[in-house]
Design a protein around this motif. Sequence first.
Motif, PDB file in Angstrom:
ATOM      1  N   LEU A 220       0.759  -1.306  -0.210  1.00  0.00           N
ATOM      2  CA  LEU A 220       0.002  -0.064  -0.263  1.00  0.00           C
ATOM      3  C   LEU A 220       0.939   1.168  -0.037  1.00  0.00           C
ATOM      4  CD1 LEU A 220      -2.892  -0.542   2.407  1.00  0.00           C
ATOM      5  CD2 LEU A 220      -2.947  -0.589   0.016  1.00  0.00           C
ATOM      6  N   ASP A 221       1.961   1.225   0.671  1.00  0.00           N
ATOM      7  CA  ASP A 221       3.125   2.295   0.709  1.00  0.00           C
ATOM      8  C   ASP A 221       3.353   2.705  -0.663  1.00  0.00           C
ATOM      9  OD1 ASP A 221       2.777   2.948   3.244  1.00  0.00           O
ATOM     10  OD2 ASP A 221       4.389   1.537   3.827  1.00  0.00           O
ATOM     11  N   LEU A 222       3.368   1.740  -1.527  1.00  0.00           N
ATOM     12  CA  LEU A 222       3.942   1.906  -2.928  1.00  0.00           C
ATOM     13  C   LEU A 222       2.757   2.329  -3.903  1.00  0.00           C
ATOM     14  CD1 LEU A 222       6.508  -1.185  -3.558  1.00  0.00           C
ATOM     15  CD2 LEU A 222       7.007   1.339  -2.987  1.00  0.00           C
ATOM     16  N   LEU A 223       1.719   1.587  -3.560  1.00  0.00           N
ATOM     17  CA  LEU A 223       0.469   2.122  -4.226  1.00  0.00           C
ATOM     18  C   LEU A 223      -0.028   3.358  -4.124  1.00  0.00           C
ATOM     19  CD1 LEU A 223      -1.456  -1.490  -3.734  1.00  0.00           C
ATOM     20  CD2 LEU A 223      -0.690  -0.446  -5.958  1.00  0.00           C
ATOM     21  N   ALA A 224       0.338   4.090  -2.994  1.00  0.00           N
ATOM     22  CA  ALA A 224      -0.147   5.391  -2.854  1.00  0.00           C
ATOM     23  C   ALA A 224       0.475   6.199  -3.774  1.00  0.00           C
ATOM     24  CB  ALA A 224       0.074   5.824  -1.237  1.00  0.00           C
ATOM     25  N   LEU A 225       1.608   5.892  -4.352  1.00  0.00           N
ATOM     26  CA  LEU A 225       2.337   6.514  -5.280  1.00  0.00           C
ATOM     27  C   LEU A 225       1.699   6.707  -6.498  1.00  0.00           C
ATOM     28  CD1 LEU A 225       5.977   5.697  -4.129  1.00  0.00           C
ATOM     29  CD2 LEU A 225       4.736   7.774  -3.444  1.00  0.00           C
ATOM     30  N   GLY A 226       0.820   5.934  -6.743  1.00  0.00           N
ATOM     31  CA  GLY A 226       0.146   5.404  -8.198  1.00  0.00           C
ATOM     32  C   GLY A 226       0.422   4.231  -8.531  1.00  0.00           C
ATOM     33  N   ASP A 227      -0.314   3.582  -9.334  1.00  0.00           N
ATOM     34  CA  ASP A 227      -0.078   2.166 -10.034  1.00  0.00           C
ATOM     35  C   ASP A 227       1.100   2.232 -10.982  1.00  0.00           C
ATOM     36  OD1 ASP A 227      -2.308   1.487  -8.591  1.00  0.00           O
ATOM     37  OD2 ASP A 227      -3.597   0.933 -10.331  1.00  0.00           O
ATOM     38  N   GLU A 228       1.350   3.293 -11.760  1.00  0.00           N
ATOM     39  CA  GLU A 228       2.361   3.389 -12.462  1.00  0.00           C
ATOM     40  C   GLU A 228       3.550   3.384 -11.899  1.00  0.00           C
ATOM     41  OE1 GLU A 228       1.785   6.239 -15.440  1.00  0.00           O
ATOM     42  OE2 GLU A 228      -0.098   5.461 -16.417  1.00  0.00           O
ATOM     43  N   VAL A 229       3.878   4.028 -10.991  1.00  0.00           N
ATOM     44  CA  VAL A 229       4.982   4.200 -10.158  1.00  0.00           C
ATOM     45  C   VAL A 229       5.528   3.187  -9.249  1.00  0.00           C
ATOM     46  CG1 VAL A 229       6.113   5.492  -8.155  1.00  0.00           C
ATOM     47  CG2 VAL A 229       4.822   6.614 -10.092  1.00  0.00           C
ATOM     48  N   ALA A 230       4.162   2.600  -8.774  1.00  0.00           N
ATOM     49  CA  ALA A 230       4.439   1.263  -7.871  1.00  0.00           C
ATOM     50  C   ALA A 230       5.024   0.318  -8.869  1.00  0.00           C
ATOM     51  CB  ALA A 230       3.097   1.051  -7.216  1.00  0.00           C
ATOM     52  N   SER A 231       4.276  -0.001 -10.262  1.00  0.00           N
ATOM     53  CA  SER A 231       4.864  -1.118 -11.177  1.00  0.00           C
ATOM     54  C   SER A 231       6.171  -0.751 -11.632  1.00  0.00           C
ATOM     55  CB  SER A 231       3.797  -1.143 -12.268  1.00  0.00           C
ATOM     56  OG  SER A 231       4.029  -1.979 -13.173  1.00  0.00           O
ATOM     57  N   ALA A 232       6.299   0.710 -11.819  1.00  0.00           N
ATOM     58  CA  ALA A 232       7.876   0.726 -12.270  1.00  0.00           C
ATOM     59  C   ALA A 232       8.969   0.415 -10.960  1.00  0.00           C
ATOM     60  CB  ALA A 232       8.011   2.293 -12.466  1.00  0.00           C
ATOM     61  N   MET A 233       8.397   0.479  -9.980  1.00  0.00           N
ATOM     62  CA  MET A 233       9.120   0.079  -8.720  1.00  0.00           C
ATOM     63  C   MET A 233       9.268  -1.271  -8.355  1.00  0.00           C
ATOM     64  SD  MET A 233       8.539   3.215  -6.194  1.00  0.00           S
ATOM     65  CE  MET A 233       9.829   2.815  -4.776  1.00  0.00           C
ATOM     66  N   GLY A 234       8.546  -2.359  -9.153  1.00  0.00           N
ATOM     67  CA  GLY A 234       8.928  -3.669  -8.992  1.00  0.00           C
ATOM     68  C   GLY A 234       7.614  -4.298  -8.409  1.00  0.00           C
ATOM     69  N   LEU A 235       6.480  -3.654  -8.101  1.00  0.00           N
ATOM     70  CA  LEU A 235       5.418  -4.273  -7.475  1.00  0.00           C
ATOM     71  C   LEU A 235       4.564  -4.672  -8.309  1.00  0.00           C
ATOM     72  CD1 LEU A 235       3.662  -4.408  -4.770  1.00  0.00           C
ATOM     73  CD2 LEU A 235       2.697  -2.164  -5.375  1.00  0.00           C
ATOM     74  N   ARG A 236       4.175  -5.988  -8.029  1.00  0.00           N
ATOM     75  CA  ARG A 236       3.144  -6.630  -8.586  1.00  0.00           C
ATOM     76  C   ARG A 236       1.784  -6.253  -8.355  1.00  0.00           C
ATOM     77  NH1 ARG A 236       5.541 -12.880  -9.479  1.00  0.00           N
ATOM     78  NH2 ARG A 236       7.577 -12.172 -10.082  1.00  0.00           N
ATOM     79  N   ILE A 237       1.092  -5.373  -8.792  1.00  0.00           N
ATOM     80  CA  ILE A 237      -0.049  -4.618  -8.593  1.00  0.00           C
ATOM     81  C   ILE A 237      -1.188  -5.850  -8.334  1.00  0.00           C
ATOM     82  CG2 ILE A 237      -1.856  -3.252  -9.000  1.00  0.00           C
ATOM     83  CD1 ILE A 237       0.349  -1.323 -10.263  1.00  0.00           C
ATOM     84  N   ARG A 238      -1.379  -6.322  -9.545  1.00  0.00           N
ATOM     85  CA  ARG A 238      -2.627  -7.487  -9.376  1.00  0.00           C
ATOM     86  C   ARG A 238      -2.322  -8.474  -8.159  1.00  0.00           C
ATOM     87  NH1 ARG A 238      -4.597 -10.625 -14.870  1.00  0.00           N
ATOM     88  NH2 ARG A 238      -4.823  -8.238 -15.108  1.00  0.00           N
ATOM     89  N   ARG A 239      -1.135  -9.168  -7.683  1.00  0.00           N
ATOM     90  CA  ARG A 239      -0.962  -9.879  -6.787  1.00  0.00           C
ATOM     91  C   ARG A 239      -1.148  -8.971  -5.316  1.00  0.00           C
ATOM     92  NH1 ARG A 239       4.679 -12.930  -5.767  1.00  0.00           N
ATOM     93  NH2 ARG A 239       5.516 -10.620  -5.344  1.00  0.00           N
TER      94      ARG A 239
END
Length: 337
Positions: A220-239
């Motif tokens: 959630l700390d990464l998703l708070a930055l936005g899905d695109e930013v979180a994905s670029a930082m390596g977060l698997r959003i769907r998971r």
Amino acid sequence: MLHAPRSGRAVTAWGSIAALVLLLPVVAVASLALGANALSPGELAHAVLHPDGAEGDVIVRSLRFPRTVLGLIVGAALGAAGVLMQGHTRNALAEPGLLGVSAGAAFAVVLGLRLELVQGLPGMIGAAAIGAASAAVVVHTLARRSIRQGGAALVVAGAAMTAFLGALTSAVVLLDAKTLDSYRFWAVGSLAERGQETPVTVLPFVVAGLLLAAVNARSLDLLALGDEVASAMGLRIRRARLVGLLAVTLLTAASVAACGPIAFIGLLAGTLARLMVGASWSRGVLAGALVGAVLTVTSDVVGRLVAGPGELQVGVVSGILGAPLLIAVIRRRELIL
């Protein structure tokens, strides 16, 4: 996303969490001592340390201790679920009761009872988990665009789902007297008469949900930055979304199956927790669990004191006390998404 107000930044997040930890035993002791038959400190100490079968011993050990433990467990579950839902939906009004998750769990339990597919508390938890997950998926699907934009359609979809499932639940219980009797036992949201085995039964499900919530909070700390930013930082959003949904489902299902739908705890606990700890979702989940536990047990104690010799159920008290308190918090703190 909620931001802590400037006036609260002087109090550190960990200081707030420490204060909540210290407050937990205070409300727990109050729950053991207060009620239709108030116990003195000596009687309470005797019941805890040297029980010999006296009336006070029976009241504490057989009645108040199980419901206090259950209140702490269920409150922590609802508080953590509220924080998770607010984080994933980016909506300050998100919580299991408002988004149809609790209604889905309740309908699945009632339907399982009516069809005689559910037996015992573990079966109720399983049915509640299916209902909660199904409702969450439908609501999120209906309001997918709103989730990305932080709009109000999610709350509208949740309210519609709650009304729809509530109507179906009422139809099922009104058409079958046996199901109605079982439904009335827990529908109002209560910690009373749940049995000494209930806290033990629901604890593994809540612990599993809290562990998933703790892991998911980092996402959630990464998703708070936005899905695109979180994905670029390596977060698997769907998971990350799936883990969050699973955590909310476990926490809500266990709570609803054990005590019935308790309104407002998740919403208020999530809001207060975010005010206390600021932008960190990891600390927010922990604070939400602690606030939820304190609010649930406190509401239960208040219900015993104001309606003696009877009592008001915790779900009734949490709604009466919580609504004006939340309005006051929002007006004074100017919460933003």
